[in-house]
Design an enzyme around this catalytic site. Structure first.
Site, PDB file in Angstrom:
ATOM      1  N   GLU A  68     -40.230 -13.962  23.885  1.00 18.88           N
ATOM      2  CA  GLU A  68     -40.183 -14.738  22.631  1.00 18.88           C
ATOM      3  C   GLU A  68     -41.566 -14.802  22.006  1.00 18.88           C
ATOM      4  O   GLU A  68     -41.719 -14.638  20.781  1.00 18.88           O
ATOM      5  CB  GLU A  68     -39.671 -16.154  22.918  1.00 18.88           C
ATOM      6  CG  GLU A  68     -38.208 -16.184  23.327  1.00 18.88           C
ATOM      7  CD  GLU A  68     -37.717 -17.553  23.781  1.00 18.88           C
ATOM      8  OE1 GLU A  68     -36.498 -17.761  23.761  1.00 18.88           O
ATOM      9  OE2 GLU A  68     -38.539 -18.395  24.161  1.00 18.88           O
ATOM     10  N   GLY A  93     -34.890 -21.441  28.426  1.00 17.68           N
ATOM     11  CA  GLY A  93     -33.988 -20.356  28.824  1.00 17.68           C
ATOM     12  C   GLY A  93     -34.714 -19.220  29.527  1.00 17.68           C
ATOM     13  O   GLY A  93     -34.149 -18.132  29.715  1.00 17.68           O
ATOM     14  N   ASP A 113     -35.742 -18.422  15.971  1.00 20.88           N
ATOM     15  CA  ASP A 113     -35.518 -18.845  17.354  1.00 20.88           C
ATOM     16  C   ASP A 113     -35.460 -20.370  17.439  1.00 20.88           C
ATOM     17  O   ASP A 113     -35.938 -21.074  16.539  1.00 20.88           O
ATOM     18  CB  ASP A 113     -36.659 -18.318  18.244  1.00 20.88           C
ATOM     19  CG  ASP A 113     -36.318 -18.360  19.727  1.00 20.88           C
ATOM     20  OD1 ASP A 113     -35.203 -18.773  20.097  1.00 20.88           O
ATOM     21  OD2 ASP A 113     -37.193 -17.959  20.528  1.00 20.88           O
ATOM     22  N   GLY A 114     -34.892 -20.860  18.511  1.00 24.99           N
ATOM     23  CA  GLY A 114     -34.847 -22.290  18.781  1.00 24.99           C
ATOM     24  C   GLY A 114     -36.114 -22.752  19.485  1.00 24.99           C
ATOM     25  O   GLY A 114     -37.091 -22.010  19.604  1.00 24.99           O
TER      26      GLY A 114
HETATM   27  C1  5RP Z   1     -35.368 -19.963  25.562  1.00 23.82           C
HETATM   28  C2  5RP Z   1     -35.921 -20.909  24.546  1.00 23.82           C
HETATM   29  C3  5RP Z   1     -34.940 -21.587  23.649  1.00 23.82           C
HETATM   30  O1  5RP Z   1     -35.326 -21.364  22.337  1.00 23.82           O
HETATM   31  C4  5RP Z   1     -34.987 -23.054  23.936  1.00 23.82           C
HETATM   32  O2  5RP Z   1     -34.726 -23.263  25.314  1.00 23.82           O
HETATM   33  C5  5RP Z   1     -33.971 -23.822  23.091  1.00 23.82           C
HETATM   34  O3  5RP Z   1     -32.685 -23.518  23.515  1.00 23.82           O
HETATM   35  P1  5RP Z   1     -31.405 -24.182  22.865  1.00 23.82           P
HETATM   36  O4  5RP Z   1     -31.302 -23.657  21.464  1.00 23.82           O
HETATM   37  O5  5RP Z   1     -30.281 -23.739  23.759  1.00 23.82           O
HETATM   38  O6  5RP Z   1     -31.603 -25.683  22.914  1.00 23.82           O
HETATM   39  O7  5RP Z   1     -37.091 -21.118  24.436  1.00 23.82           O
HETATM   40  O8  5RP Z   1     -36.363 -19.476  26.408  1.00 23.82           O
END
Ligand code: 5RP
Length: 222
Positions: A107, A101, A85-86
Site C-alpha cells: 500500500e 489487513g 484505499d481505506g
Molecule cells: C489493509 C489496510 C486497510 O486499508 C485498513 O485495514 C482498513 O480496512 P477496512 O476498510 O476493512 O476497515 O490498511 O492493510
C-alpha cells in the site's frame, strides 16, 4: 446507517471524484480491505472508462480480476493519477495508520507512486491522536525479536500477529500503547530499525483527500 452503508457511500464518493478524470489509458491504484472492496465493486461498473489497475495486495488483485479489470505490475506503469484505499485511523492532517489487513508495504509503495491518494473511511476512523489502533510493523521473520526489543525502547508493546504472513513473506508486529505525537518522526524511527520492512504510519506521505462517511453524508477533508 450501518458501517457498511457508510463504507459504500465513501466508495461511491471516490468514484464520483475520479470518474471525470479517467480516460481509456488511465490506471488506478487500488487498496486493500473492506472499504476498498466496496470501491472495487463499484469501479467494476465503469471498467470501460479506464485501462486497468495496480493492486496493493494479492486479495485485491484477485477481486479486480474477478470483475474482469486488468491488473498491471507496478513496474510496468509510469503514471498513476489516483490511489484509493481505506485506513485504520486518520488524524485531521490526513496522516494515517494502515496495515490492519497486513498489506501496508505494498500500500505504501503504490501510494508513493500515485499523484493523488484518496483515503476512504467511515467516521469511526477519524481520531484526534493516532495510536489507539495498534501500529502494524512488517518485519523480516529472522529479525522479529530484535525489532520487538527496539520497539519496546520506543515505548511500545509489540505483539506478534499469530498465523499471518504478508504477501511479501514477512511477519507483522502490532505495536500497542505508542504515543504518536510526531507521526513523521516515529515513522522514520521505526523504519530505521534493521529488519523492519515498513510500518503502518503514512505520515511522510499522507493522504491528499479524505472522504469520510458520516451519518450526515460524506465529508471531504484535504
Ligand atoms: C489493509 C489496510 C486497510 O486499508 C485498513 O485495514 C482498513 O480496512 P477496512 O476498510 O476493512 O476497515 O490498511 O492493510
Amino acid at each position: 446507517m450501518t458501517q457498511d452503508q457508510l463504507k459504500q457511500a465513501v466508495a461511491q464518493a471516490a468514484i464520483d471524484v475520479i470518474l471525470p478524470r479517467l480516460d481509456k489509458t488511465s490506471i488506478i491504484g487500488v487498496g486493500t480491505g473492506s472499504t476498498a472492496n466496496f470501491f472495487i465493486d463499484l469501479l467494476a461498473q465503469h471498467k470501460m472508462a479506464f485501462d486497468g489497475a495496480v493492486a496493493s495486495s494479492e486479495a485485491t488483485a484477485q477481486r479486480l480480476k474477478s470483475h474482469g479489470i486488468p491488473v498491471y505490475d507496478l513496474n510496468s506503469v509510469s503514471d498513476l493519477e489516483f490511489y484509493v484505499d481505506g485506513a485504520d485511523e486518520s488524524n485531521e492532517r490526513l496522516e494515517l495508520i494502515k496495515g490492519g489487513g497486513a498489506a501496508l508495504t505494498r500500500e505504501k509503495i503504490v501510494a508513493a507512486v500515485a499523484r493523488t491518494f484518496i483515503c476512504i473511511a467511515d467516521e469511526s476512523k477519524l481520531v484526534p491522536l493516532l495510536g489507539t489502533f495498534p501500529l502494524p510493523v512488517e518485519v523480516i521473520p529472522m529479525a522479529r525479536s530484535h525489532v520487538a526489543r527496539q520497539l519496546v525502547k520506543l515505548g511500545g508493546d509489540p505483539v506478534y500477529r499469530e498465523g499471518v504472513l504478508t504477501d511479501n513473506g514477512n511477519i507483522i508486529l502490532d505495536v500497542y500503547n505508542l504515543q504518536i505525537d510526531s507521526p513523521v518522526k516515529l515513522e522514520e524511527q521505526i523504519n530505521a530499525i534493521v529488519g523492519v520492512v515498513t510500518n503502518g504510519l503514512f505520515a511522510a506521505r499522507p493522504a491528499d483527500l479524505l472522504l469520510l462517511g458520516t451519518r450526515d453524508g460524506v465529508k471531504r477533508l484535504g
